[in-house]
Design a protein around this motif. Structure first.
Motif, PDB file in Angstrom:
ATOM      1  N   ALA A   3      57.895  17.905   6.920  1.00  0.00           N
ATOM      2  CA  ALA A   3      58.537  17.649   5.632  1.00  0.00           C
ATOM      3  C   ALA A   3      57.922  16.429   4.956  1.00  0.00           C
ATOM      4  O   ALA A   3      57.655  16.443   3.745  1.00  0.00           O
ATOM      5  CB  ALA A   3      60.038  17.467   5.824  1.00  0.00           C
ATOM      6  N   GLU A   4      57.681  15.383   5.736  1.00  0.00           N
ATOM      7  CA  GLU A   4      57.125  14.154   5.167  1.00  0.00           C
ATOM      8  C   GLU A   4      55.659  14.323   4.777  1.00  0.00           C
ATOM      9  O   GLU A   4      55.250  13.952   3.669  1.00  0.00           O
ATOM     10  CB  GLU A   4      57.277  13.020   6.182  1.00  0.00           C
ATOM     11  N   ALA A   5      54.865  14.900   5.680  1.00  0.00           N
ATOM     12  CA  ALA A   5      53.430  15.020   5.426  1.00  0.00           C
ATOM     13  C   ALA A   5      53.135  15.990   4.291  1.00  0.00           C
ATOM     14  O   ALA A   5      52.340  15.685   3.386  1.00  0.00           O
ATOM     15  CB  ALA A   5      52.714  15.466   6.702  1.00  0.00           C
ATOM     16  N   LEU A   6      53.780  17.150   4.315  1.00  0.00           N
ATOM     17  CA  LEU A   6      53.501  18.140   3.276  1.00  0.00           C
ATOM     18  C   LEU A   6      54.180  17.774   1.966  1.00  0.00           C
ATOM     19  O   LEU A   6      53.677  18.095   0.883  1.00  0.00           O
ATOM     20  CB  LEU A   6      53.926  19.524   3.755  1.00  0.00           C
ATOM     21  N   GLY A   7      55.312  17.094   2.045  1.00  0.00           N
ATOM     22  CA  GLY A   7      55.937  16.598   0.823  1.00  0.00           C
ATOM     23  C   GLY A   7      55.047  15.601   0.114  1.00  0.00           C
ATOM     24  O   GLY A   7      54.913  15.634  -1.120  1.00  0.00           O
ATOM     25  N   ALA A   8      54.410  14.712   0.877  1.00  0.00           N
ATOM     26  CA  ALA A   8      53.500  13.736   0.280  1.00  0.00           C
ATOM     27  C   ALA A   8      52.289  14.419  -0.345  1.00  0.00           C
ATOM     28  O   ALA A   8      51.846  14.043  -1.445  1.00  0.00           O
ATOM     29  CB  ALA A   8      53.057  12.732   1.339  1.00  0.00           C
ATOM     30  N   LEU A   9      51.754  15.426   0.334  1.00  0.00           N
ATOM     31  CA  LEU A   9      50.626  16.171  -0.237  1.00  0.00           C
ATOM     32  C   LEU A   9      51.057  16.893  -1.504  1.00  0.00           C
ATOM     33  O   LEU A   9      50.335  16.894  -2.514  1.00  0.00           O
ATOM     34  CB  LEU A   9      50.095  17.163   0.796  1.00  0.00           C
ATOM     35  N   ASP A  10      52.220  17.493  -1.476  1.00  0.00           N
ATOM     36  CA  ASP A  10      52.711  18.236  -2.634  1.00  0.00           C
ATOM     37  C   ASP A  10      52.834  17.337  -3.862  1.00  0.00           C
ATOM     38  O   ASP A  10      52.539  17.749  -4.988  1.00  0.00           O
ATOM     39  CB  ASP A  10      54.074  18.855  -2.304  1.00  0.00           C
ATOM     40  N   GLN A  11      53.261  16.112  -3.652  1.00  0.00           N
ATOM     41  CA  GLN A  11      53.452  15.191  -4.769  1.00  0.00           C
ATOM     42  C   GLN A  11      52.142  14.785  -5.431  1.00  0.00           C
ATOM     43  O   GLN A  11      52.141  14.275  -6.553  1.00  0.00           O
ATOM     44  CB  GLN A  11      54.205  13.956  -4.295  1.00  0.00           C
ATOM     45  N   ARG A  12      51.034  15.015  -4.753  1.00  0.00           N
ATOM     46  CA  ARG A  12      49.736  14.684  -5.338  1.00  0.00           C
ATOM     47  C   ARG A  12      49.246  15.752  -6.316  1.00  0.00           C
ATOM     48  O   ARG A  12      48.270  15.527  -7.041  1.00  0.00           O
ATOM     49  CB  ARG A  12      48.702  14.472  -4.237  1.00  0.00           C
ATOM     50  N   LEU A  13      49.896  16.910  -6.324  1.00  0.00           N
ATOM     51  CA  LEU A  13      49.543  17.964  -7.284  1.00  0.00           C
ATOM     52  C   LEU A  13      50.266  17.678  -8.585  1.00  0.00           C
ATOM     53  O   LEU A  13      51.488  17.693  -8.651  1.00  0.00           O
ATOM     54  CB  LEU A  13      49.921  19.335  -6.731  1.00  0.00           C
ATOM     55  N   THR A  14      49.515  17.402  -9.620  1.00  0.00           N
ATOM     56  CA  THR A  14      50.099  16.993 -10.886  1.00  0.00           C
ATOM     57  C   THR A  14      50.527  18.202 -11.710  1.00  0.00           C
ATOM     58  O   THR A  14      49.906  19.273 -11.659  1.00  0.00           O
ATOM     59  CB  THR A  14      49.111  16.152 -11.700  1.00  0.00           C
ATOM     60  N   ALA A  15      51.576  18.029 -12.467  1.00  0.00           N
ATOM     61  CA  ALA A  15      52.104  19.106 -13.305  1.00  0.00           C
ATOM     62  C   ALA A  15      51.074  19.496 -14.370  1.00  0.00           C
ATOM     63  O   ALA A  15      50.295  18.673 -14.857  1.00  0.00           O
ATOM     64  CB  ALA A  15      53.405  18.658 -13.960  1.00  0.00           C
ATOM     65  N   ASP A  16      51.082  20.771 -14.703  1.00  0.00           N
ATOM     66  CA  ASP A  16      50.246  21.320 -15.784  1.00  0.00           C
ATOM     67  C   ASP A  16      48.746  21.287 -15.478  1.00  0.00           C
ATOM     68  O   ASP A  16      47.928  21.446 -16.384  1.00  0.00           O
ATOM     69  CB  ASP A  16      50.515  20.595 -17.108  1.00  0.00           C
ATOM     70  N   THR A  17      48.371  21.088 -14.213  1.00  0.00           N
ATOM     71  CA  THR A  17      46.968  21.182 -13.815  1.00  0.00           C
ATOM     72  C   THR A  17      46.756  22.499 -13.091  1.00  0.00           C
ATOM     73  O   THR A  17      47.461  22.783 -12.127  1.00  0.00           O
ATOM     74  CB  THR A  17      46.578  20.018 -12.881  1.00  0.00           C
ATOM     75  N   PRO A  18      45.806  23.322 -13.555  1.00  0.00           N
ATOM     76  CA  PRO A  18      45.540  24.573 -12.830  1.00  0.00           C
ATOM     77  C   PRO A  18      44.848  24.277 -11.493  1.00  0.00           C
ATOM     78  O   PRO A  18      43.834  23.582 -11.452  1.00  0.00           O
ATOM     79  CB  PRO A  18      44.603  25.343 -13.771  1.00  0.00           C
ATOM     80  N   TYR A  19      45.421  24.803 -10.411  1.00  0.00           N
ATOM     81  CA  TYR A  19      44.850  24.627  -9.084  1.00  0.00           C
ATOM     82  C   TYR A  19      44.585  25.980  -8.446  1.00  0.00           C
ATOM     83  O   TYR A  19      45.296  26.951  -8.689  1.00  0.00           O
ATOM     84  CB  TYR A  19      45.817  23.872  -8.150  1.00  0.00           C
ATOM     85  N   LEU A  20      43.573  26.019  -7.594  1.00  0.00           N
ATOM     86  CA  LEU A  20      43.397  27.092  -6.625  1.00  0.00           C
ATOM     87  C   LEU A  20      43.094  26.446  -5.284  1.00  0.00           C
ATOM     88  O   LEU A  20      42.273  25.525  -5.201  1.00  0.00           O
ATOM     89  CB  LEU A  20      42.253  28.024  -7.017  1.00  0.00           C
TER      90      LEU A  20
END
Length: 220
Positions: free
Chosen positions: A87-104
């Motif tokens: 929860a902590e590790a993946l939550g921290a990674l998730d927070q690095r994905l910024t809103a409105d940026t297209p990712y693959l």
């Protein structure tokens, strides 16, 4: 460069190469014990690294690190005892994905990474909604007749040196990224791959969170 990298959708996308190391307890899905991610963007005619993240992950008590896991990765239970949980590790990674940026997301045999992310979706909802590209079907299209399409085979084909810590997430992400960039360079020579939609048609994998419920019921 060819049509692929001239596609505005391709240029707008951040490609996040991701890799997990896991332990697989009987009766449970694979549990992550390490994650690494490397973000790449094609800008002004060149690839640029826009972010990097790595973390050990303490597995739950029902998924202890086994001798086989240690033999594969070199990771031991002692090394992971003080690591953040999933929860902590993946939550921290998730927070690095910024809103409105297209990712693959990009992965070697992306079904593995997709499965880990899906089962951890409550901790990383943005990551869980991000579609994936799989280097294996892309390599099969662009480099036919290899004996197989394992990562080590692709490294040998492209003359990419083996990393010092093969089967550790940070090193595997680095070499998978190198393979991905070589494949994109090869795709530039294929007139059929003229943009991001064509690339995704060959190598894309829709995240389970983005599939209709009915489709998920029959997804195997």
């Amino acid at each position: 460069m060819g049509g692929l990298t001239r596609d505005p959708a391709f240029a707008a996308t951040t490609f996040v190469v991701i890799d997990f190391e896991t332990t697989t307890p009987t009766g449970y899905p694979a549990q992550p014990i390490e994650v690494a991610a490397l973000a790449l963007r094609f800008q002004d005619g060149a690839w640029r690294e826009t972010g990097r993240s790595t973390s050990l992950i303490r597995p739950p008590v029902f998924a202890p690190v086994t001798p086989a896991d240690t033999a594969q990765t070199g990771l031991t239970a002692e090394q992971l005892r003080q690591a953040p949980n999933a929860a902590e590790a993946l939550g921290a990674l998730d927070q690095r994905l910024t809103a409105d940026t297209p990712y693959l997301l990009v992965a070697q045999h992306a079904a593995t990474e997709a499965g880990v992310i899906h089962h951890q979706a409550e901790h990383c909802p943005t990551l869980a909604r991000t579609n994936l590209l799989d280097t294996i079907p892309l390599a099969k299209r662009l480099i036919p007749n290899l004996p197989n399409y394992k990562l080590d085979t692709l490294l040998h084909h492209f003359n990419i040196p083996q990393p010092t810590q093969r089967h550790r997430a940070p090193d595997d992400v680095d070499v998978t990224a190198k393979v991905f960039l070589r494949l994109i360079s090869a795709a530039e020579e294929d007139p059929r791959i003229d943009g991001l939609p064509a690339l995704f048609k060959i190598a894309g994998r829709t995240a389970k969170a983005n599939k209709p419920l009915q489709a998920e019921l029959f997804d195997v």
